[in-house]
Design a protein around this motif. Structure first.
Motif: not given
Length: 383
Positions: A162-168, A182-187
């Motif tokens: 769904s793209g970057p996980m942002q609080v907006v 952090p990007v999903a690959s780091r989780l």
């Protein structure tokens, strides 16, 4: 003086980057000098509160625990803009704890899920926190696999599709980004490090660990939704460990709900800062102190209810009366009328009115000012 957080301490230049982008993430640092006094004060207040509650006896302890857990579940959801039905939450908790509160309300799946997560965190606090356990909590929060109208990844780390996980915030086209996780690959690596620290780091006071764990988890933001509620459940788990007991007599989420704007503001400042999290810890300790203040209100209400039932119990004619008197003691929303009584107890208007008149005659209810169709009723003041 500065003390190392998870591994080492260092000096960082204040630049515009997210905390998880720093080279030494997640090696948090804080000023031990700044936090020692407020931490000791909170720990002292914790101990005094537990001592007072334990002096009440088992029945009143159970009532206080039920009231606190109910408030915790409701307020944690309110922080995220969701309103849960209080009677459903209370009924779900009472059933799971084996408490007799009279007639139980039917409970929606979303309420059951939040309650299941919170009780697992606080009642099973000695059990290790694992990825599978977190996946179970997340699945309980989203039993339909959707957040609102949107389908989300449930019971697994977010996958980044769904793209970057942002609080907006802000209107569409003019959004303001408060934070990007952090990007999903780091989780997998991020969460492995977090879970290992949570279970293996024993040199940190459990209350302090709750503050750090809350911040660390919401910063990693491993799920597509529900991260705030799960972070608060983890903090509650750490607080239960700090007291070595499952009973909850204060609600951290209630304290955060009161200071909701400050909560998001301190999170944003900390997540955009360096690895010195002293201000976040101080905010968390202040919020916890306010939550303990709130426990005084719970205690007063529990004692008031106990005093009421000592007088009222011999005069109750049926379970309907017991249910409605408990509703009034819990804080009935709006005015109680005979039509509301009939609807909530599923009886005819005539039966509802007979129940009410009986309680008035016994001095347990009073008729409010007004009459006719607007007649309403309140608990009698019992000296």
């Amino acid at each position: 003086m500065r003390r190392k957080g998870s591994i080492i301490s260092a000096t960082y230049a204040v630049i515009d980057m997210y905390i998880h982008e720093h080279r030494d993430w997640p090696r948090f640092i804080w000023s031990e000098q700044a936090i020692t006094v407020p931490l000791a004060a909170v720990r002292h207040r914790q101990g005094r509160l537990i001592g007072r509650m334990e002096a009440l006896g088992l029945n009143l302890q159970a009532e206080a625990n039920l009231a606190t857990l109910t408030e915790d579940v409701i307020k944690s959801s309110e922080i995220e803009g969701e309103t849960l039905d209080k009677e459903q939450v209370r009924s779900s908790i009472a059933r799971r704890l084996g408490l007799d509160i009279g007639a139980l309300s039917p409970v929606d799946r979303d309420v059951e899920g939040v309650v299941e997560m919170m009780l697992d965190a606080t009642q099973n606090y000695v059990q290790p926190l694992t990825a599978e356990r977190l996946f179970g909590w997340h699945a309980a929060l989203f039993p339909t696999g959707r957040s609102g109208m949107s389908r989300i990844v449930v019971g697994a780390w977010r996958d980044g599709r769904s793209g970057p996980m942002q609080v907006v915030s802000g209107p569409f086209g003019r959004e303001r980004v408060h934070f990007e996780a952090p990007v999903a690959s780091r989780l997998p690596d991020e969460m492995a490090a977090f879970l290992a620290w949570f279970e293996q780091e024993h040199s940190i006071d459990p209350v302090l660990k709750g503050a750090i764990a809350h911040l660390w988890f919401v910063t990693v933001h491993p799920f597509e939704d529900g991260n705030g509620r799960i972070a608060r459940a983890i903090a509650d788990m750490a607080l239960a460990r700090s007291e070595d007991g499952p009973q909850r007599f204060y609600s951290m989420s209630a304290g955060i709900r009161v200071a909701r704007k400050g909560y998001y503001a301190i999170l944003e400042r900390t997540q955009r800062g360096d690895l010195d999290i002293t201000k976040w810890i101080l905010w968390f300790l202040a919020c916890l102190s306010q939550a303990i203040d709130g426990a005084e209100r719970v205690l007063v209400n529990v004692l008031r209810k106990a005093a009421f039932w000592r007088v009222a119990e011999p005069h109750i004619s049926n379970d309907r009366q017991r249910l409605m008197l408990n509703r009034l003691l819990e804080g009935f929303e709006g005015k109680l009328t005979s039509s509301k009584w009939a609807k909530l107890t599923k009886v005819s208007p005539d039966t509802a009115l007979r129940d009410i008149v009986d309680l008035i005659a016994k001095g347990l209810l009073t008729r409010d000012h007004g009459g006719g169709r607007s007649t309403s009723y309140s608990l009698s003041t019992m000296e």
